[in-house]
Write a protein that holds these residues in place. Structure first.
Motif, PDB file in Angstrom:
ATOM      1  N   PHE A 133      10.450  -4.537   0.780  1.00 26.65           N
ATOM      2  CA  PHE A 133      10.027  -3.396   1.690  1.00 26.65           C
ATOM      3  C   PHE A 133       8.449  -3.303   2.049  1.00 26.65           C
ATOM      4  O   PHE A 133       8.055  -3.362   2.973  1.00 26.65           O
ATOM      5  N   ALA A 134       7.827  -3.216   0.857  1.00 29.87           N
ATOM      6  CA  ALA A 134       6.380  -3.199   1.092  1.00 29.87           C
ATOM      7  C   ALA A 134       5.673  -4.344   1.308  1.00 29.87           C
ATOM      8  O   ALA A 134       4.623  -3.977   2.120  1.00 29.87           O
ATOM      9  N   ASN A 136       6.787  -6.020   3.832  1.00 33.39           N
ATOM     10  CA  ASN A 136       6.698  -6.330   5.117  1.00 33.39           C
ATOM     11  C   ASN A 136       6.778  -4.892   5.929  1.00 33.39           C
ATOM     12  O   ASN A 136       7.190  -4.892   7.101  1.00 33.39           O
ATOM     13  N   ASN A 137       5.995  -3.792   5.491  1.00 27.72           N
ATOM     14  CA  ASN A 137       5.776  -2.733   6.081  1.00 27.72           C
ATOM     15  C   ASN A 137       4.469  -2.569   6.371  1.00 27.72           C
ATOM     16  O   ASN A 137       3.325  -2.348   5.448  1.00 27.72           O
ATOM     17  N   GLU A 138       4.094  -2.473   7.612  1.00 28.62           N
ATOM     18  CA  GLU A 138       2.521  -2.461   7.962  1.00 28.62           C
ATOM     19  C   GLU A 138       1.641  -1.247   7.421  1.00 28.62           C
ATOM     20  O   GLU A 138       0.548  -1.328   7.049  1.00 28.62           O
ATOM     21  N   LEU A 140       2.281   0.395   4.392  1.00 29.83           N
ATOM     22  CA  LEU A 140       2.060   0.143   3.116  1.00 29.83           C
ATOM     23  C   LEU A 140       0.929  -0.965   2.886  1.00 29.83           C
ATOM     24  O   LEU A 140       0.244  -0.948   2.017  1.00 29.83           O
ATOM     25  N   SER A 166      -0.609   1.661  12.761  1.00 28.43           N
ATOM     26  CA  SER A 166       0.637   1.895  12.895  1.00 28.43           C
ATOM     27  C   SER A 166       0.944   3.142  13.386  1.00 28.43           C
ATOM     28  O   SER A 166       0.522   4.336  12.882  1.00 28.43           O
ATOM     29  N   GLU A 168       4.107   4.492  12.906  1.00 27.76           N
ATOM     30  CA  GLU A 168       4.748   5.238  11.850  1.00 27.76           C
ATOM     31  C   GLU A 168       4.001   5.412  10.644  1.00 27.76           C
ATOM     32  O   GLU A 168       3.081   4.715  10.233  1.00 27.76           O
ATOM     33  N   LEU A 170       4.805   7.153   6.601  1.00 27.75           N
ATOM     34  CA  LEU A 170       5.839   7.446   5.278  1.00 27.75           C
ATOM     35  C   LEU A 170       5.556   8.613   4.511  1.00 27.75           C
ATOM     36  O   LEU A 170       4.551   8.864   4.224  1.00 27.75           O
ATOM     37  N   TYR A 215      14.896   6.004   4.725  1.00 21.67           N
ATOM     38  CA  TYR A 215      15.212   4.807   4.309  1.00 21.67           C
ATOM     39  C   TYR A 215      15.766   4.821   3.146  1.00 21.67           C
ATOM     40  O   TYR A 215      15.495   5.255   1.771  1.00 21.67           O
ATOM     41  N   ASP A 223      19.035  -4.142   0.768  1.00 20.59           N
ATOM     42  CA  ASP A 223      17.913  -3.815   1.509  1.00 20.59           C
ATOM     43  C   ASP A 223      17.801  -2.341   1.726  1.00 20.59           C
ATOM     44  O   ASP A 223      18.895  -1.325   1.545  1.00 20.59           O
ATOM     45  N   LYS A 252      10.640   7.878   7.173  1.00 21.80           N
ATOM     46  CA  LYS A 252       9.721   7.413   8.229  1.00 21.80           C
ATOM     47  C   LYS A 252       9.494   8.775   9.108  1.00 21.80           C
ATOM     48  O   LYS A 252      10.315   9.508   9.572  1.00 21.80           O
TER      49      LYS A 252
END
Length: 256
Positions: A133-134, A136-138, A140, A166, A168, A170, A215, A223, A252
């Motif tokens: 997750f980390a 592939n998350n912009e 983070l 981004s 988005e 978190l 999430y 996942d 999110k």
């Protein structure tokens, strides 16, 4: 990438490395890098995840057993508290207690007290999902964490991760205290501690943000997937009947 290795003082498994302390460390590194000439390489500090769930017995003499949930949250802190562009902190994983391999690195050093998890695939699956997750998350990868709520007595903590690249963001809510740990009391004595759940806790979503989804780890897909139905959200307030030690929730959020 150049980095300094601060073995001992920068291992997040230590009890003093709370979420707020990690954010402070990020800010300190950021302030230092602001003083460096733009043509000079910035300093980055390597973070070490030692999978023993505690410390080297031969060094500190009191390995802190965090339990499975505590070990996962320790890994979660590595991945979900970014420091921004001027606070680069790459991660090195050390398999200390033979849980990912059959030979733990600490057996080379000396006696150890470890919690072997060779066949605990549920632990491995969530550990891996947090990492993927980390990676592939912009937010983070390029963002920066900011503490929103912090109750040191109960362990309740929340933080917001935002990135200029981004839309988005978190929002994380957690009970940062592990189920069990070895720590020092106010008198400096080494003590074994069993931490408690937090009951009936409410927290406002950060100002000017609204929750879009949560999430949640899916055992079938292995996942984290976004769930738009959030039953504990009302009037931009998140309500929890109980937060177990090391329990965390990832939301999110979007700017209003």
């Amino acid at each position: 990438m150049a980095f300094d290795l601060l073995w001992g003082s920068d291992i997040i498994s230590q009890y003093m490395k709370t979420v707020s302390r990690v954010v402070e460390d990020n800010e300190q590194l950021e302030e230092y890098n602001k003083t460096i000439d733009k043509n000079t390489g910035k300093l980055s500090i390597l973070k070490i995840y030692n999978n023993q769930d505690g410390e080297f017995r031969e060094i500190n003499q009191y390995p802190g057993q965090l339990g499975e949930a505590g070990a996962l949250f320790k890994w979660f802190k590595f991945k979900f508290i970014p420091g921004g562009e001027l606070s680069s902190r790459p991660v090195m994983f050390v398999d200390g207690d033979e849980s990912f391999t059959k030979t733990g690195i600490e057996s080379v050093i000396g006696a150890e007290e470890s919690m072997k998890r060779n066949n605990n695939y549920e632990f491995f699956e969530k550990f891996d999902a947090i990492n993927r997750f980390a990676l592939n998350n912009e937010v983070l990868l390029k963002g920066k964490a900011k503490i929103i709520g912090n109750n040191k007595d109960t362990g309740f903590i929340s933080w917001l991760v935002t990135s200029e690249t981004s839309k988005e963001s978190l929002f994380v809510v957690a009970n940062e205290k592990p189920p069990t740990e070895v720590t020092r009391n106010s008198a400096g004595e080494v003590v074994n501690v069993e931490n408690n759940p937090i009951f009936s806790i409410e927290t406002l979503v950060p100002k000017d943000f609204s929750v879009v989804s949560e999430y949640v780890f899916d055992r079938e897909d292995l996942d984290f997937s976004g769930k738009t139905e959030i039953n504990n959200l009302s009037d931009n307030k998140l309500c929890f009947e109980k937060l177990e030690p090391s329990e965390f929730h990832i939301y999110k959020v979007l700017a209003k």
